[in-house]
Design an enzyme around this catalytic site. Structure first.
Site, PDB file in Angstrom:
ATOM      1  N   SER A 218       0.960  -1.110   0.202  1.00  4.91           N
ATOM      2  CA  SER A 218      -0.145   0.044  -0.167  1.00  4.91           C
ATOM      3  C   SER A 218       0.829   1.208  -0.007  1.00  4.91           C
ATOM      4  CB  SER A 218      -0.938   0.013   1.238  1.00  4.91           C
ATOM      5  OG  SER A 218      -1.866   1.069   0.963  1.00  4.91           O
ATOM      6  N   ASP A 334      -8.878  -5.651  -5.544  1.00  8.33           N
ATOM      7  CA  ASP A 334      -8.594  -4.419  -4.574  1.00  8.33           C
ATOM      8  C   ASP A 334      -9.157  -3.325  -5.264  1.00  8.33           C
ATOM      9  OD1 ASP A 334      -7.373  -2.631  -3.111  1.00  8.33           O
ATOM     10  OD2 ASP A 334      -5.299  -3.171  -3.462  1.00  8.33           O
ATOM     11  N   HIS A 365      -7.097  -6.075  -0.973  1.00  5.86           N
ATOM     12  CA  HIS A 365      -5.999  -5.071  -0.830  1.00  5.86           C
ATOM     13  C   HIS A 365      -4.747  -6.074  -0.088  1.00  5.86           C
ATOM     14  CE1 HIS A 365      -3.904  -1.663  -0.676  1.00  5.86           C
ATOM     15  NE2 HIS A 365      -3.848  -1.376   0.547  1.00  5.86           N
TER      16      HIS A 365
END
Length: 616
Positions: A218, A334, A365
């Site tokens: 991320s 995601d 994710h």
């Protein structure tokens, strides 16, 4: 006397020999490689033998306004042999704005989305304070247990304006690229490190080869890409996992103000508040200059247009200096950091001739590549072991219902055997229309009425609804493999000057029962602002009743749609989980004759005709 002399000489020589033998060093500990992978070495296993220390690396910028170069807080974990045996090892480096804690999820943290398009939110946000956590010398323990036993040094740093790192958080500003660059420069003897944030004794990285690899998930996966775009020497390889590669693509879609999935009402200034864990004395300056000035002037929640502010936070624009070998990882489901983020960078890296591979899975994710893939990547580019990883297949995709550790290799992504199949909607509102390989009847138009009260899933599952238009293929008689980036062209008219436009590709009938997920039926999604039909940088009010052509890509996908299912194209307006919520009632009229879907099918039109049972 000659005999005594000879005997004494022999005794002395033997004693000297044994003493010399005892003085010889034991075999030194060193990395071990088998089958092109770094192995766990017993001598590197015991955490009690690891050396852990922290320092501050000086950067070339001052973003907190104290007239001093910002220093980044860095922690090091290395095998004891780097001190006792003079061993030099490469570095796995992870940087993050999250290590020192984040803001609480309080009421008012996010923007209110219930208001008309093109109008400001009805209330201002609140700005909760972040309480810094963590104690020296440890910033994070992430990745240490994986890589130190395999013959690496692991380095962590807090990004600018977070934790004990100086500076200001900018959420994609230049300092978030230059900060990790400075750390890599320090690892290679080109930047200064100190024992303290102010003053302190110099610290040198005498224990490393200077070869660095970065990874993270991320935001932590964005920073490796940010560092790589500087072209810094020593950064040999990166493995970004679900990275945000463009903050415009994270918070906007084709001119439309859109939230990341699961965080309705988030925007770039919300993320600033969320990570703002740095020095409390510098926060007022940072808040005023970054959040309340630069972001408020640049982010533009009114039009959603692309501008210089967003262009400066799009790493695709900065890739010219990049040379680090790239292994991307992302999930096709995601809907926080959407799969387009990785694909756009992978495609650009391939075009530049950078060694690049991409790993996709079918989950949400996060989700790293298998350790074997990461190990081979770092072994090749950090230790210099010729394991042939650069000749491996370029794309690795975890097939449906398979374990993430067992991806299927492909020559590339999209699948080189995929070709676009053009499908056209045929009328059927308020029920299901057809999605066929031939054009709809001339002049056919259908209308939907916007209403944010209905989630997308509800609209897709409904047999009839006036709040969406849904067009389906024939029931598939064979599995159909989709690979690539679907694209829609929609001719529409709005009853208002502004409207949301949302598109889902779904697999029907909808799965039900225990263990099913909404993403099991969502093939891919996309959103657009019809006001940006002509330009992403300049929107214009719609003339009610006038028809406009809006064309845009949906998110990339690679999925096998099983036989017995139908592929559905759903067109609607407000997507309750992602867009702003204007007052219900806006009508969108779709001209079916000028509307179509380009679906990337492995095997192209012949494969589609065979699966759909049509020769047309």
């Amino acid at each position: 006397m000659r005999l005594r002399f000879f005997t004494q000489f022999l005794f002395t020589a033997l004693i000297g020999f044994h003493a010399g033998a005892l003085a010889q060093p034991m075999d030194k500990t060193h990395p071990v490689f088998e089958n092109g992978e770094a192995q766990v070495v017993p001598g590197f296993l015991d955490p009690e033998d690891w050396i852990r220390h922290d320092l501050w690396v000086e950067t070339p910028f001052d973003t907190d306004g104290d007239q001093q170069p910002d220093r980044m807080h860095v922690s090091v974990t290395r095998p004891g042999q780097t001190e006792t045996e003079g061993l030099k090892l490469p570095v796995i480096y992870i940087s993050s704005p999250y290590f020192a804690g984040t803001a609480p999820f309080v009421d008012g943290l996010f923007w209110d989305v219930k208001h008309e398009l093109g109008q400001p939110a009805p209330r201002e946000r609140v700005h909760p304070a972040v309480t810094r956590k963590g104690k020296r010398p440890v910033i994070s323990d992430s990745h240490i247990d994986t890589w130190v036993p395999r013959g690496y040094i692991v380095v962590h740093s807090s990004s600018p304006g977070t934790g004990l790192s100086q500076g200001a958080p900018t959420v994609g500003g230049d300092n978030e690229s230059l900060a990790p660059k400075a750390v890599i420069d320090w690892l290679n003897g080109r930047a200064k490190g100190y024992t303290e944030p102010v003053g302190g004794e110099p610290v040198e990285a005498y224990w490393t080869t200077g070869k660095v690899g970065m990874t993270g998930t991320s935001y932590n996966g964005t920073i490796p890409l940010a560092a790589a775009t500087t072209g810094v020497d020593g950064l040999e390889a990166i493995i970004p996992i679900a990275p945000n590669t463009s903050y415009y693509h994270y918070y906007r879609s084709n001119g439309l103000v859109r939230s990341p999935g699961g965080y309705l009402g988030e925007d770039i200034d919300v993320l600033y508040d969320f990570i703002n864990s740095g020095d409390t004395a510098r926060r007022p300056h940072n808040d005023q200059t970054v959040r309340d000035t630069e972001m408020q002037m640049g982010m533009d929640r009114i039009t959603g247009d692309y501008n210089d502010f967003w262009a400066g936070r799009d790493y695709l624009n900065d890739m010219e200096p990049m040379k680090a070998a790239l292994l991307m990882s992302h999930g096709f489901n995601d809907w926080n950091v959407m799969p387009e983020h990785s694909y756009r960078i992978y495609k650009a890296a391939r075009a530049k001739g950078i060694p690049a591979q991409i790993f996709y899975h079918q989950n949400g994710h996060g989700g790293p590549p298998p350790l074997k893939m990461m190990n081979r990547w770092f072994t090749r580019y950090l230790h210099g072991v010729e394991n042939g990883v650069e000749n491996d297949p370029r794309a690795w995709i975890v097939r449906e219902k398979m374990d993430s550790g067992q991806p299927t290799p492909y020559a590339d992504y999209p699948n080189p055997e995929a070709a676009p199949v053009v499908l056209y909607p045929s009328p059927g509102a308020p029920g299901h229309g057809r999605l066929l390989a031939n054009k709809a009847d001339s002049g056919t138009r259908e209308t939907l009425v916007d209403n944010f009260s209905f989630p997308g899933e509800t609209l897709a599952r409904a047999e009839t609804s006036g709040h969406r238009l849904l067009y389906t293929t024939p029931v598939l008689s064979e599995d159909l493999h989709i690979s690539g980036v679907p694209r829609v062209t929609i001719r529409l008219a709005s009853s208002e000057e502004a409207a949301n436009l949302s598109v889902w590709l779904v697999s029907l009938p909808w799965n039900t029962g225990q263990g099913t997920r909404i993403t099991d039926n969502i093939i891919t999604r996309g959103w657009a602002d019809p006001q940006n039909y002509r330009s992403l940088t300049e929107s214009e009010p719609l003339e009610p009743g006038r028809f406009y052509d809006v064309a845009f890509d949906l998110n990339p996908d690679d999925q096998v749609i099983p036989k017995g299912q139908q592929i559905g194209l759903m067109i609607f307006s407000t997507d309750r989980d992602f867009t702003l919520w204007p007052e219900p009632g806006t009508e969108l009229t779709i001209d079916l004759e000028a509307t179509h879907l380009e679906l990337p099918v492995v095997g192209g039109a012949p494969a589609y005709r065979k699966a759909a049972g049509t020769m047309h």
